[in-house]
Design a protein around this motif. Structure first.
Motif, mmCIF file in Angstrom:
data_model
loop_
_atom_site.group_PDB
_atom_site.id
_atom_site.type_symbol
_atom_site.label_atom_id
_atom_site.label_comp_id
_atom_site.label_asym_id
_atom_site.label_seq_id
_atom_site.Cartn_x
_atom_site.Cartn_y
_atom_site.Cartn_z
ATOM 1 N N SER A 32 0.821 -1.214 0.000
ATOM 2 C CA SER A 32 0.000 0.000 0.000
ATOM 3 C C SER A 32 0.854 1.263 0.000
ATOM 4 N N SER A 47 -11.617 -1.889 -11.828
ATOM 5 C CA SER A 47 -12.656 -1.014 -11.288
ATOM 6 C C SER A 47 -13.690 -0.745 -12.370
ATOM 7 N N PHE A 53 -12.477 4.705 -7.556
ATOM 8 C CA PHE A 53 -12.129 5.671 -6.513
ATOM 9 C C PHE A 53 -11.975 7.072 -7.092
ATOM 10 N N SER A 97 -4.767 4.213 0.251
ATOM 11 C CA SER A 97 -4.084 2.934 0.007
ATOM 12 C C SER A 97 -3.881 2.170 1.308
ATOM 13 N N TRP A 100 -7.253 0.805 2.356
ATOM 14 C CA TRP A 100 -7.622 -0.401 1.601
ATOM 15 C C TRP A 100 -6.825 -1.607 2.080
ATOM 16 N N ASN A 103 -8.456 -2.712 5.123
ATOM 17 C CA ASN A 103 -9.720 -3.329 4.719
ATOM 18 C C ASN A 103 -9.496 -4.782 4.302
ATOM 19 N N ASP A 104 -8.435 -5.040 3.540
ATOM 20 C CA ASP A 104 -8.123 -6.409 3.130
ATOM 21 C C ASP A 104 -7.771 -7.289 4.320
ATOM 22 N N SER A 144 -7.759 -4.015 -5.128
ATOM 23 C CA SER A 144 -7.516 -3.270 -3.901
ATOM 24 C C SER A 144 -6.423 -2.225 -4.106
ATOM 25 N N LEU A 147 -7.708 0.737 -5.620
ATOM 26 C CA LEU A 147 -8.662 1.429 -4.745
ATOM 27 C C LEU A 147 -10.096 1.281 -5.245
ATOM 28 N N THR A 149 -13.810 0.228 -4.876
ATOM 29 C CA THR A 149 -14.681 0.056 -3.705
ATOM 30 C C THR A 149 -15.316 -1.330 -3.669
ATOM 31 N N SER A 151 -13.650 -3.853 -3.191
ATOM 32 C CA SER A 151 -12.935 -4.483 -2.079
ATOM 33 C C SER A 151 -13.659 -4.244 -0.760
ATOM 34 N N ILE A 152 -14.246 -3.062 -0.607
ATOM 35 C CA ILE A 152 -15.025 -2.761 0.593
ATOM 36 C C ILE A 152 -16.283 -3.625 0.626
#
Length: 423
Positions: A32, A47, A53, A97, A100, A103-104, A144, A147, A149, A151-152
């Motif tokens: 990241s 994406s 993002f 970053s 994210w 988040n992972d 991810s 960036l 989303t 991944s969220i």
């Protein structure tokens, strides 16, 4: 439907990390810090118009300057996500970053907890493997780093399932309602998660039973989901000051206003469509999208009523295959979750063929993307052909896992007609 029996599931409060897990965490955070978002932000595979993002940053700029971000027809993220990034979460790419990456790590932690609940254990030597298969999965890692989303959304799905395994009803349903606001297609996960709340996560694939459940227990759960969903809808409307966000976010999944190429199957068809035919075929595709996604929910939940966690897993595969705007992270979650179900591994019929199809597609998509958009020596047919291969790979994985889940109840797998002896 799902079993009402209470199965003791070990408390998942052990936070002791092995050296390998710490190295894995450090490696993900280090990635990241490289700030690769600018490198991957234009990748069509990582994406989509609903998960970019860059569009989040555009919406924040408009929102902070008192301009309705939904009036221009380009911003399609949920108002909830917009408000979070405009107030609490960082919106600079470098800080995002790191966000994210965290988040992972949360998603990997949730997947490990789901695996532990599945095995009814407190800790396992396979925990690191399960976490690594999520964090290091290229289908998960690259979106991810871009960036996306999506991944969220993956993290929210895993958290909802994890809370359902732990019988934390309100937390699971609230996260599921929040997920539904970010991605309307995720509504297909409501029924299996609610069945998991009244059932148990333990594997029953080898001993399927017709379970007579008190279906009245589902009614208050659906009511609670509706309450949370309605509250979040009202909050979104208050944030925007009007209802314009509905058509620009949820409506985008049905009307397909943005034909930016993705890994999905919609964009090319409507790019080639004559405008005067668009309303008719939009109706056809809407019926296919809405009904085709929903039509799998009840049959899968009925067939795997004795194992609602496995039903949730299969519906994640259906969702990753038929969403209107897909990225690599959608099938990435489904493929990573195969590690949660080690009992099916020996029953998969064509795992090598499926793996080769994915390898083939993952090499073709960026190549044909580059030939088409950068070199100018290809065309849209090149890229769409690679996405068709990708869809075949996802479909092959889904069918193989479905077959394995059904085959495991019959007995040991067979080779050349002879059953394998299993101790």
């Amino acid at each position: 439907m799902a079993s009402t029996s209470k199965v003791p599931v070990s408390p998942h409060t052990n936070l002791n990390f092995s050296p390998t897990q710490l190295i894995l965490t450090a490696a993900r955070i280090w990635l990241s810090s490289l700030n690769l978002a600018d490198t991957f932000k234009h990748s069509l595979e990582l994406s989509s118009p609903l998960t970019s993002f860059s569009q989040v940053q555009e919406g924040i700029y408009l929102f902070n300057h008192d301009i309705d971000p939904y009036s221009g027809g380009s911003f399609r993220h949920s108002p909830l996500l917009l408000s979070l990034f405009a107030t609490i979460l960082p919106n600079s790419k470098r800080l995002a970053s790191i966000l994210w990456a965290l988040n992972d790590l949360i998603a990997a932690y949730a997947m490990v907890q789901i695996f532990r609940a599945r095995q009814n254990i407190g800790r396992s030597p396979r925990d690191t493997l399960v976490a690594a298969l999520y964090i290091l999965n290229p289908y998960i890692l690259l979106p991810s780093l871009a960036l996306s989303t999506s991944s969220i959304e993956n993290t929210l799905i895993l958290l909802s399932i994890m809370f359902a395994c732990r019988k934390k009803t309100s937390a699971s349903i609230f996260v599921l309602a929040f997920l539904g606001h970010l991605s309307l297609s995720s509504i297909v996960m409501v029924l299996p998660v609610l069945l998991l709340l009244i059932g148990n996560p333990l594997s029953s694939l080898a001993s399927p039973k017709a379970i007579q459940s008190n279906l009245k227990r589902l009614a208050p759960l659906f009511g609670e989901f509706g309450l949370y969903f309605g509250f979040l809808t009202l909050a979104s409307t208050l944030i925007c000051g009007n209802w314009a966000w509905v058509s620009q976010t949820w409506g985008a999944t049905l009307t397909l206003p943005d034909l930016t190429p993705t890994t999905g199957l919609w964009w090319y068809f409507f790019t080639e469509m004559f405008d005067h035919f668009r309303p008719f075929f939009l109706m056809v595709f809407n019926a296919r999208h809405s009904v085709h996604l929903i039509i799998y929910v009840v049959p899968i939940c009925l067939k795997f009523q004795y194992d609602p966690l496995y039903a949730s897993f299969l519906l994640l595969g259906v969702l990753s295959l038929f969403k209107s705007y897909t990225t690599l992270s959608d099938p990435g979650l489904f493929l990573s979750m195969i590690a949660v179900f080690p009992e099916i591994h020996s029953y998969l019929r064509y795992p090598i063929v499926t793996a080769l199809l994915h390898l083939h597609a993952s090499l073709l998509m960026p190549l044909f993307d580059h030939l088409w958009l950068n070199q100018g020596t290809g065309n849209a047919n090149f890229f769409y052909a690679s996405t068709l291969v990708f869809a075949c790979a996802n479909g092959a994985a889904l069918v193989d896992c479905l077959w394995a889940g059904l085959r495991i109840a019959i007995g040991p797998p067979a080779i050349d007609g002879y059953a394998i002896e299993q101790e």
